[in-house]
Scaffold this motif. Structure first.
Motif, PDB file in Angstrom:
ATOM      1  N   GLY A 236       0.790  -1.220   0.000  1.00 33.14           N
ATOM      2  CA  GLY A 236       0.000   0.000   0.000  1.00 33.14           C
ATOM      3  C   GLY A 236       0.823   1.270   0.000  1.00 33.14           C
ATOM      4  O   GLY A 236       0.271   2.365  -0.117  1.00 33.14           O
ATOM      5  N   LYS A 237       2.153   1.159   0.112  1.00 34.94           N
ATOM      6  CA  LYS A 237       3.014   2.336   0.126  1.00 34.94           C
ATOM      7  C   LYS A 237       3.461   2.674  -1.286  1.00 34.94           C
ATOM      8  O   LYS A 237       4.309   1.996  -1.851  1.00 34.94           O
ATOM      9  CB  LYS A 237       4.216   2.080   1.033  1.00 34.94           C
ATOM     10  N   GLY A 238       2.865   3.697  -1.869  1.00 35.39           N
ATOM     11  CA  GLY A 238       3.209   4.132  -3.211  1.00 35.39           C
ATOM     12  C   GLY A 238       2.359   3.523  -4.306  1.00 35.39           C
ATOM     13  O   GLY A 238       2.213   4.096  -5.378  1.00 35.39           O
ATOM     14  N   ILE A 239       1.808   2.344  -4.042  1.00 39.49           N
ATOM     15  CA  ILE A 239       0.950   1.663  -5.010  1.00 39.49           C
ATOM     16  C   ILE A 239      -0.245   1.076  -4.269  1.00 39.49           C
ATOM     17  O   ILE A 239      -0.077   0.347  -3.283  1.00 39.49           O
ATOM     18  CB  ILE A 239       1.709   0.535  -5.740  1.00 39.49           C
ATOM     19  N   ASN A 240      -1.450   1.395  -4.722  1.00 37.78           N
ATOM     20  CA  ASN A 240      -2.649   0.860  -4.088  1.00 37.78           C
ATOM     21  C   ASN A 240      -2.711  -0.654  -4.217  1.00 37.78           C
ATOM     22  O   ASN A 240      -2.499  -1.202  -5.299  1.00 37.78           O
ATOM     23  CB  ASN A 240      -3.911   1.471  -4.719  1.00 37.78           C
ATOM     24  N   GLN A 241      -3.013  -1.342  -3.112  1.00 37.34           N
ATOM     25  CA  GLN A 241      -3.030  -2.804  -3.120  1.00 37.34           C
ATOM     26  C   GLN A 241      -4.045  -3.364  -4.110  1.00 37.34           C
ATOM     27  O   GLN A 241      -3.806  -4.394  -4.739  1.00 37.34           O
ATOM     28  CB  GLN A 241      -3.317  -3.321  -1.712  1.00 37.34           C
ATOM     29  N   GLU A 242      -5.177  -2.683  -4.255  1.00 34.58           N
ATOM     30  CA  GLU A 242      -6.214  -3.196  -5.153  1.00 34.58           C
ATOM     31  C   GLU A 242      -5.827  -3.055  -6.626  1.00 34.58           C
ATOM     32  O   GLU A 242      -6.489  -3.615  -7.495  1.00 34.58           O
ATOM     33  CB  GLU A 242      -7.539  -2.486  -4.898  1.00 34.58           C
TER      34      GLU A 242
END
Length: 314
Positions: A236-242
């Motif tokens: 989730g840091k820098g890139i959305n998990q979804e």
């Protein structure tokens, strides 16, 4: 298409390759000859061009394997240049003492000389050279002034026969690198829609926008893509998990390859194998999960149709 016309480089599948496995990393333990041979025999099935980021021990072993195993690869070889100026805006570092910056400048000149020597030693394998990687973009932790990069490009062009480029995120090509472009044989851009929070269904259009923004700015200069890819995990840091998954990676890869093949835009997909040494200790750190193959060399979904019978040595 301009690249093949002006530089006479045949179009083909291209991929970024860093062979460091668990417990290995640049500046530390490097893969063995047999490990790199295993990797290249995997990649040889589908790719013609490899991009290597530096000209140190890892790259030397790669070139030895290609030579001794008689593998039909062509290599873009780079010099990895480090910070010559502080970049206080970098969120993960970028501040150094004046003594370190002075020593870094000496290291960079050594790297350029090593790149020259290696390029001249393997003229039939190394087809082009890069004077650095992501060293001018605003967020880099190894910032190098444009004037220094121009000096390095001139050094390379004076002492080698291969075309010379510089690999950088697409943004600096739109403003601060104008003078550098005049020195290069071709421009090399990086484009990462997922880092910029783009949905998978908007991703190819965004990559096209990035590419044509640069290509249209320099209509008389060939432009290629030296990094484009999609991560498969994130904390989730820098890139959305979804936004990340093996399914999304396959969608982006398939769309990217279809477009760049139709347009004959040489494109190095990032990255061949997952890189466990990168980023934080968090196993879901997105930097670790860009490979088309996992760290154990098993194929992700995007490659399973080509490598369904791949056997990995234990």
């Amino acid at each position: 298409m301009k690249l093949t016309q002006e530089l006479k480089i045949p179009f083909g599948n291209a991929i970024c390759y860093s062979g460091f496995r668990e417990g290995q990393m640049p500046g530390g333990a490097v893969p063995s000859y047999e490990e790199i041979k295993e990797d290249l025999l995997i990649l040889h099935k589908n790719w013609k061009y490899l991009r290597l980021y530096d000209c140190d021990e890892h790259a030397q072993i790669v070139l030895d394997v290609i030579t001794q195993e008689k593998l039909d690869f062509k290599v873009m070889l780079g010099a990895y240049i480090v910070a010559e100026k502080n970049n206080f805006g970098c969120p993960w570092g970028g501040s150094y003492s004046e003594d370190v910056l002075k020593k870094n400048k000496e290291k960079n000149i050594e790297q350029i000389h090593k790149l020259i020597q290696t390029a001249n030693r393997y003229p039939d394998i190394i087809f082009c050279l890069s004077a650095g990687n992501e060293a001018c973009v605003d967020w880099t932790d190894h910032y190098v002034p444009v004037e220094s990069v121009i000096d390095y490009v001139r050094m390379l062009k004076k002492a080698t026969k291969q075309p010379v480029t510089f690999c950088e995120n697409y943004v600096p090509w739109l403003n601060k690198l104008n003078k550098l472009v005049d020195e290069l044989d071709f421009v090399s851009i990086h484009t990462y829609p997922v880092w910029e929070y783009k949905h998978i269904h908007d991703s190819l259009n965004y990559t096209k926008e990035n590419y044509y923004a640069v290509a249209n700015k320099y209509p008389n200069k060939p432009v290629i893509i030296t990094e484009a890819g999609w991560a498969t995990n994130s904390n989730g840091k820098g890139i959305n998990q979804e936004n990340v998954s093996e399914e999304n990676q396959k969608i982006y890869y398939d769309d990217l390859i279809k477009w760049t093949t139709e347009r004959k835009i040489l494109t190095f997909v990032f990255e061949a194998f997952d890189e466990p040494w990168k980023g934080s200790n968090d196993p879901l750190e997105p930097e670790k999960h860009w490979g088309l193959f996992k760290e154990d060399r098993t194929p992700k979904k995007v490659m399973k149709h080509l490598y369904s019978k791949l056997t990995i040595k234990s």
